[in-house]
Design a protein around this motif. Sequence first.
Motif, PDB file in Angstrom:
ATOM      1  N   MET A   4      38.272  45.444  44.416  1.00 27.70           N
ATOM      2  CA  MET A   4      39.022  46.116  43.373  1.00 27.70           C
ATOM      3  C   MET A   4      40.049  45.187  42.748  1.00 27.70           C
ATOM      4  O   MET A   4      40.197  45.162  41.546  1.00 27.70           O
ATOM      5  CB  MET A   4      39.703  47.345  43.978  1.00 27.70           C
ATOM      6  N   ASN A   5      40.736  44.424  43.527  1.00 23.25           N
ATOM      7  CA  ASN A   5      41.732  43.501  43.030  1.00 23.25           C
ATOM      8  C   ASN A   5      41.088  42.433  42.153  1.00 23.25           C
ATOM      9  O   ASN A   5      41.653  42.035  41.139  1.00 23.25           O
ATOM     10  CB  ASN A   5      42.487  42.872  44.206  1.00 23.25           C
ATOM     11  N   SER A   6      39.924  41.986  42.562  1.00 22.64           N
ATOM     12  CA  SER A   6      39.193  40.987  41.781  1.00 22.64           C
ATOM     13  C   SER A   6      38.810  41.544  40.415  1.00 22.64           C
ATOM     14  O   SER A   6      38.873  40.836  39.412  1.00 22.64           O
ATOM     15  CB  SER A   6      37.947  40.555  42.553  1.00 22.64           C
ATOM     16  N   ASN A   7      38.425  42.800  40.384  1.00 19.31           N
ATOM     17  CA  ASN A   7      38.070  43.447  39.129  1.00 19.31           C
ATOM     18  C   ASN A   7      39.286  43.531  38.198  1.00 19.31           C
ATOM     19  O   ASN A   7      39.202  43.271  37.004  1.00 19.31           O
ATOM     20  CB  ASN A   7      37.501  44.838  39.418  1.00 19.31           C
ATOM     21  N   PHE A   8      40.422  43.877  38.775  1.00 15.62           N
ATOM     22  CA  PHE A   8      41.654  43.959  37.989  1.00 15.62           C
ATOM     23  C   PHE A   8      42.022  42.581  37.436  1.00 15.62           C
ATOM     24  O   PHE A   8      42.389  42.438  36.267  1.00 15.62           O
ATOM     25  CB  PHE A   8      42.790  44.509  38.858  1.00 15.62           C
ATOM     26  N   THR A   9      41.933  41.572  38.265  1.00 17.06           N
ATOM     27  CA  THR A   9      42.241  40.207  37.834  1.00 17.06           C
ATOM     28  C   THR A   9      41.314  39.774  36.711  1.00 17.06           C
ATOM     29  O   THR A   9      41.755  39.148  35.734  1.00 17.06           O
ATOM     30  CB  THR A   9      42.108  39.235  39.022  1.00 17.06           C
ATOM     31  N   HIS A  10      40.062  40.118  36.845  1.00 16.34           N
ATOM     32  CA  HIS A  10      39.091  39.782  35.804  1.00 16.34           C
ATOM     33  C   HIS A  10      39.488  40.423  34.468  1.00 16.34           C
ATOM     34  O   HIS A  10      39.508  39.767  33.427  1.00 16.34           O
ATOM     35  CB  HIS A  10      37.686  40.224  36.215  1.00 16.34           C
ATOM     36  N   TRP A  11      39.802  41.713  34.505  1.00 16.26           N
ATOM     37  CA  TRP A  11      40.149  42.406  33.256  1.00 16.26           C
ATOM     38  C   TRP A  11      41.479  41.929  32.693  1.00 16.26           C
ATOM     39  O   TRP A  11      41.673  41.883  31.480  1.00 16.26           O
ATOM     40  CB  TRP A  11      40.151  43.920  33.454  1.00 16.26           C
ATOM     41  N   LEU A  12      42.366  41.544  33.568  1.00 14.60           N
ATOM     42  CA  LEU A  12      43.637  40.988  33.114  1.00 14.60           C
ATOM     43  C   LEU A  12      43.407  39.656  32.393  1.00 14.60           C
ATOM     44  O   LEU A  12      43.975  39.403  31.335  1.00 14.60           O
ATOM     45  CB  LEU A  12      44.576  40.808  34.301  1.00 14.60           C
ATOM     46  N   PHE A  13      42.551  38.847  32.975  1.00 16.99           N
ATOM     47  CA  PHE A  13      42.182  37.577  32.361  1.00 16.99           C
ATOM     48  C   PHE A  13      41.542  37.817  30.993  1.00 16.99           C
ATOM     49  O   PHE A  13      41.879  37.160  30.007  1.00 16.99           O
ATOM     50  CB  PHE A  13      41.225  36.804  33.284  1.00 16.99           C
ATOM     51  N   VAL A  14      40.620  38.763  30.931  1.00 18.77           N
ATOM     52  CA  VAL A  14      39.951  39.094  29.672  1.00 18.77           C
ATOM     53  C   VAL A  14      40.972  39.566  28.638  1.00 18.77           C
ATOM     54  O   VAL A  14      40.945  39.161  27.478  1.00 18.77           O
ATOM     55  CB  VAL A  14      38.852  40.160  29.886  1.00 18.77           C
ATOM     56  N   TYR A  15      41.898  40.398  29.058  1.00 15.08           N
ATOM     57  CA  TYR A  15      42.931  40.916  28.159  1.00 15.08           C
ATOM     58  C   TYR A  15      43.757  39.779  27.560  1.00 15.08           C
ATOM     59  O   TYR A  15      43.963  39.711  26.343  1.00 15.08           O
ATOM     60  CB  TYR A  15      43.829  41.897  28.909  1.00 15.08           C
ATOM     61  N   PHE A  16      44.248  38.878  28.405  1.00 14.71           N
ATOM     62  CA  PHE A  16      45.068  37.780  27.911  1.00 14.71           C
ATOM     63  C   PHE A  16      44.271  36.827  27.030  1.00 14.71           C
ATOM     64  O   PHE A  16      44.782  36.309  26.035  1.00 14.71           O
ATOM     65  CB  PHE A  16      45.724  37.022  29.074  1.00 14.71           C
ATOM     66  N   ARG A  17      43.038  36.643  27.382  1.00 19.23           N
ATOM     67  CA  ARG A  17      42.182  35.789  26.551  1.00 19.23           C
ATOM     68  C   ARG A  17      41.987  36.422  25.169  1.00 19.23           C
ATOM     69  O   ARG A  17      42.056  35.738  24.152  1.00 19.23           O
ATOM     70  CB  ARG A  17      40.837  35.578  27.233  1.00 19.23           C
TER      71      ARG A  17
END
Length: 71
Positions: A1-14
């Motif tokens: 779950m944390n990995s998924n959040f990190t992924h979406w956070l990365f996508v958001y900032f990108r």
Amino acid sequence: MNSNFTHWLFVYFRLENDVKRLKTDLQLSRNTEQELKSQISSYILSDKNVRSDVYQLQQDNENLQNKYVQV
């Protein structure tokens, strides 16, 4: 779950960075468009002036030729 959040956070900032870059690119393009429109207007005005000068020179030339013929 944390990995998924990190992924979406990365996508958001990108995506945010992409939007900023695109806004900057758009502004630069608009500035360039305005500069080009200004140059075109200037060239059109110059062209009109040159055409007027050429016309006047042709008239002067014709008048001088007529005077020469009369002499």
